[in-house]
Design a protein around this motif. Sequence first.
Motif, PDB file in Angstrom:
ATOM      1  N   THR A 168     -59.330   0.281 -53.717  1.00 40.55           N
ATOM      2  CA  THR A 168     -59.217   0.192 -55.175  1.00 40.55           C
ATOM      3  C   THR A 168     -58.113  -0.754 -55.636  1.00 40.55           C
ATOM      4  O   THR A 168     -57.955  -0.982 -56.834  1.00 40.55           O
ATOM      5  N   GLY A 169     -57.325  -1.269 -54.691  1.00 40.45           N
ATOM      6  CA  GLY A 169     -56.259  -2.198 -55.044  1.00 40.45           C
ATOM      7  C   GLY A 169     -54.933  -1.556 -55.394  1.00 40.45           C
ATOM      8  O   GLY A 169     -53.988  -2.237 -55.777  1.00 40.45           O
ATOM      9  N   ARG A 170     -54.821  -0.218 -55.284  1.00 38.82           N
ATOM     10  CA  ARG A 170     -53.528   0.435 -55.533  1.00 38.82           C
ATOM     11  C   ARG A 170     -52.530   0.110 -54.435  1.00 38.82           C
ATOM     12  O   ARG A 170     -51.326   0.174 -54.653  1.00 38.82           O
ATOM     13  N   ALA A 171     -53.018  -0.220 -53.241  1.00 37.12           N
ATOM     14  CA  ALA A 171     -52.170  -0.666 -52.134  1.00 37.12           C
ATOM     15  C   ALA A 171     -52.676  -2.022 -51.668  1.00 37.12           C
ATOM     16  O   ALA A 171     -53.878  -2.295 -51.701  1.00 37.12           O
ATOM     17  N   ASP A 172     -51.755  -2.868 -51.252  1.00 33.07           N
ATOM     18  CA  ASP A 172     -52.117  -4.198 -50.768  1.00 33.07           C
ATOM     19  C   ASP A 172     -52.598  -4.172 -49.326  1.00 33.07           C
ATOM     20  O   ASP A 172     -53.337  -5.053 -48.893  1.00 33.07           O
ATOM     21  N   ALA A 173     -52.149  -3.162 -48.571  1.00 33.87           N
ATOM     22  CA  ALA A 173     -52.516  -3.027 -47.161  1.00 33.87           C
ATOM     23  C   ALA A 173     -52.316  -1.579 -46.755  1.00 33.87           C
ATOM     24  O   ALA A 173     -51.680  -0.803 -47.466  1.00 33.87           O
ATOM     25  N   MET A 174     -52.870  -1.233 -45.609  1.00 29.22           N
ATOM     26  CA  MET A 174     -52.637   0.092 -45.044  1.00 29.22           C
ATOM     27  C   MET A 174     -52.256  -0.066 -43.590  1.00 29.22           C
ATOM     28  O   MET A 174     -52.638  -1.035 -42.929  1.00 29.22           O
ATOM     29  N   LEU A 175     -51.465   0.870 -43.087  1.00 29.14           N
ATOM     30  CA  LEU A 175     -51.124   0.932 -41.679  1.00 29.14           C
ATOM     31  C   LEU A 175     -51.844   2.117 -41.078  1.00 29.14           C
ATOM     32  O   LEU A 175     -51.853   3.207 -41.651  1.00 29.14           O
ATOM     33  N   ALA A 176     -52.459   1.920 -39.934  1.00 29.91           N
ATOM     34  CA  ALA A 176     -53.151   2.998 -39.233  1.00 29.91           C
ATOM     35  C   ALA A 176     -53.214   2.657 -37.754  1.00 29.91           C
ATOM     36  O   ALA A 176     -52.975   1.508 -37.361  1.00 29.91           O
ATOM     37  N   ALA A 177     -53.555   3.655 -36.955  1.00 31.93           N
ATOM     38  CA  ALA A 177     -53.727   3.424 -35.519  1.00 31.93           C
ATOM     39  C   ALA A 177     -54.771   2.338 -35.311  1.00 31.93           C
ATOM     40  O   ALA A 177     -55.784   2.289 -36.012  1.00 31.93           O
ATOM     41  N   ARG A 178     -54.495   1.455 -34.388  1.00 37.15           N
ATOM     42  CA  ARG A 178     -55.367   0.296 -34.148  1.00 37.15           C
ATOM     43  C   ARG A 178     -56.823   0.702 -33.959  1.00 37.15           C
ATOM     44  O   ARG A 178     -57.725   0.107 -34.526  1.00 37.15           O
TER      45      ARG A 178
END
Length: 143
Positions: free
Chosen positions: A105-115
């Motif tokens: 939705t664009g509230r975050a520019d990126a996310m971090l998660a397990a590869r």
Amino acid sequence: MLAGLKAHRFDASWSAWTVTRERTEVLNLVTYLQGGTSALVKAGDPKGIKKPLDLCGRTVAAQTGTAQAQGNMDDLQRQCAAAGRPAIKPMVVPQQTNVNQAVATGRADAMLAARHRCRQHRPRGSRPRTSLSRTGQAETGSG
């Protein structure tokens, strides 16, 4: 999950646990893969995020209680500070679906998660961009 195992609500968990000294003191963990962290961005990479330092000054989402929220985010903050760049704006939320929606939705520019999660469960319209390995991190199951 940790609280449920400690309270004996269930006997085992098959999940992506990161091995830490603290967890091995209370759980019997079995390593089944070496993991790492990746960043996911919206399709088309509208913010031009190509490398870890491109996350500086951006809103970056991660799930509460994960290695990404509790370790990678801090590591990235230190890298941004050392490079004289603006701090990351962390968005730490309780569910992975909330993390995915924040990017979609664009509230975050990126996310971090397990590869491995980024490869298998990336939000619609997102794609893996940046690899953020941490030495010694392992995704595990517990028993």
